[in-house]
Design a protein around this motif. Structure first.
Motif, PDB file in Angstrom:
ATOM      1  N   TRP A 171       0.836  -1.197   0.000  1.00  0.00           N
ATOM      2  CA  TRP A 171       0.000   0.000   0.000  1.00  0.00           C
ATOM      3  C   TRP A 171       0.872   1.249   0.000  1.00  0.00           C
ATOM      4  CZ3 TRP A 171      -5.080  -0.121  -0.876  1.00  0.00           C
ATOM      5  CH2 TRP A 171      -5.766  -1.330  -0.689  1.00  0.00           C
ATOM      6  N   ILE A 172       0.467   2.252  -0.761  1.00  0.00           N
ATOM      7  CA  ILE A 172       1.197   3.515  -0.870  1.00  0.00           C
ATOM      8  C   ILE A 172       0.315   4.619  -0.309  1.00  0.00           C
ATOM      9  CG2 ILE A 172       2.302   5.147  -2.435  1.00  0.00           C
ATOM     10  CD1 ILE A 172       2.710   2.806  -4.385  1.00  0.00           C
ATOM     11  N   ASP A 173       0.847   5.391   0.645  1.00  0.00           N
ATOM     12  CA  ASP A 173       0.093   6.488   1.260  1.00  0.00           C
ATOM     13  C   ASP A 173       0.017   7.678   0.309  1.00  0.00           C
ATOM     14  OD1 ASP A 173      -0.550   5.312   3.780  1.00  0.00           O
ATOM     15  OD2 ASP A 173       1.523   5.588   4.400  1.00  0.00           O
ATOM     16  N   LEU A 174      -1.149   8.322   0.329  1.00  0.00           N
ATOM     17  CA  LEU A 174      -1.379   9.481  -0.536  1.00  0.00           C
ATOM     18  C   LEU A 174      -2.103  10.546   0.284  1.00  0.00           C
ATOM     19  CD1 LEU A 174      -0.930  10.302  -3.526  1.00  0.00           C
ATOM     20  CD2 LEU A 174      -3.259   9.557  -3.980  1.00  0.00           C
ATOM     21  N   ALA A 175      -1.384  11.616   0.621  1.00  0.00           N
ATOM     22  CA  ALA A 175      -1.939  12.685   1.446  1.00  0.00           C
ATOM     23  C   ALA A 175      -2.879  13.563   0.625  1.00  0.00           C
ATOM     24  CB  ALA A 175      -0.814  13.523   2.046  1.00  0.00           C
ATOM     25  N   PRO A 176      -3.772  14.312   1.284  1.00  0.00           N
ATOM     26  CA  PRO A 176      -4.664  15.225   0.548  1.00  0.00           C
ATOM     27  C   PRO A 176      -3.877  16.218  -0.310  1.00  0.00           C
ATOM     28  CG  PRO A 176      -5.414  14.984   2.805  1.00  0.00           C
ATOM     29  CD  PRO A 176      -4.082  14.293   2.735  1.00  0.00           C
TER      30      PRO A 176
END
Length: 417
Positions: A246-251
């Motif tokens: 999983w890759i985190d994606l900030a707003p």
């Protein structure tokens, strides 16, 4: 005078500088002429006129680039009456990291009106991938480092095959490709066997607007971009049977994406949720509403392709994003609907409406319906659009009640019997 007279000379006299130095580089240069103790700094894209040289004689011209790849560079050439083209090998007294930092400038002389000397680089290579890239010409051992978005100035050695190879990190060298394919976007693939990954890099070649006949702008882009256009933290990953990465994606964040597999499908979820969306294609242009946690809707827009990277944009659900609205206007019939070839069924009670989205966005988007408890084959729901451009399916008996709606409809009439 009102009439022509032979006493008036009919000439156009133009006064031109004998020598004009043009800087067609993205960096400032300093030009020195030792024989007349002359020195001038020329900013990027600018030119300067020199009036003090006898161009019938040979003069040594020194060129210095104060900052390129973080260090200064110096070189020189002899300006003669018959000079037309030349490559100036620049040198530096600083560490070049084993020869990976090199600089060669090209010289073009045009004597159409005056002596115009153009300092330029045949290729500006701009790395927008976010990866550390290395470039080398075919039949050459010289390796150029392209890190960050600072333009890399590149020129071929003479009598060499005019192709280059590319690699990312410690991947294998890519197949040879040309930098002269103006207007033709290509895909360069670098195989990293150690990481078991293939880097797909988009190649875009255009002509320089400042110097179109001398310089090509070569832009290297990731083939996939992922954008979070919501106010929530997201996580995404590709469909991969071997690992859950999983890759985190900030707003508001936009990141390049490098797939590990050839599935070309992706999942997404909210950062603090365990519910994962349906998978969807990332190489087909589409707009899809995804079912998320607690009934929340998330819209994914896939755009680009061809000359632009595929861009996967996640945004909040807006009214009208749902692919279809289903209305059951039958008084005493329960209806079931489902996507073709899928087993998941949605049940509608009498006078119930539902915004429907696809159970599997990657499969054929065809909606089937039937009466509840009927085992016969379902019927295809034909969509139609209202004046607001929305699609809708409406089920009703032959005696249809009066209804006012602003949603698109597909109508299927059911017999009361």
């Amino acid at each position: 005078m009102n009439r022509a007279s032979r006493s008036i000379p009919n000439y156009l006299i133009r006064l031109l500088p004998p020598l004009a130095m043009h800087n067609r580089l993205p960096y400032a240069v300093e030009v020195k002429v030792p024989t007349i103790t002359y020195e001038v700094r020329i900013e990027a894209g600018e030119k300067t006129n020199i009036y003090f040289l006898n161009l019938l004689k040979m003069h040594k011209i020194c060129v210095e680039v104060p900052i390129y790849l973080g260090i200064p560079w110096m070189g020189s050439f002899n300006l003669t009456a018959d000079l037309e083209e030349k490559t100036v090998a620049m040198a530096t007294e600083y560490d070049t990291e084993g020869g990976n930092k090199q600089l060669g400038l090209s010289l073009h002389v045009d004597r159409t009106e005056t002596c115009d000397v153009f300092l330029h680089a045949p290729y500006w290579i701009i790395n927008k991938t976010g990866l550390p890239l290395q470039i080398r010409a075919s039949l050459s051992d010289v390796v150029y480092e392209a890190q960050g978005e600072e333009p890399l100035l590149f020129c071929y050695k003479k009598h060499r095959r005019r192709c280059v190879r590319l690699r990312a990190y410690h991947s294998s060298w890519s197949s040879a490709f040309s930098l002269d394919t103006v207007g033709c976007t290509g895909l360069v693939v670098c195989k990293d066997r150690e990481r078991k990954r293939r880097y797909r890099i988009l190649l875009n070649v255009t002509l320089s607007k400042l110097c179109p006949n001398l310089t090509h702008i070569v832009t290297l882009l990731p083939n996939f971009l992922v954008v979070n256009d919501t106010r929530k933290h997201l996580r995404f990953m590709e469909e991969n049977e071997r690992a859950d990465l999983w890759i985190d994606l900030a707003p508001g964040q936009c990141v390049p994406f490098w797939p590990d597999t050839d599935s070309m499908r992706m999942y997404v979820k909210f950062r603090d949720s365990k519910l994962v969306s349906q998978h969807f294609h990332i190489t087909h242009v589409h707009q899809t509403v995804l079912r998320m946690d607690k009934g929340a809707g998330l819209c994914v827009d896939v755009s680009g392709g061809g000359e632009q990277p595929f861009t996967v944009t996640f945004r909040c659900y807006r009214v009208g994003d749902a692919p279809v609205r289903v209305d059951n206007l039958c008084e005493d019939l329960f209806l079931k609907i489902h996507q073709q070839d899928l087993g998941q069924v949605a049940l509608l009670s009498p006078y119930q409406s539902m915004l429907y989205t696809w159970d599997d966005p990657s499969k054929e988007r065809l909606l089937l319906w039937n009466v509840y408890n009927k085992k016969s084959k379902g019927f295809v729901a034909e969509f139609w659009k209202d004046g607001y451009g929305q699609e809708r399916v409406s089920f009703h008996t032959v005696k249809q009640p009066c209804m006012v709606t602003s949603t698109p409809i597909v109508t299927a009439k059911l017999s009361a019997s």
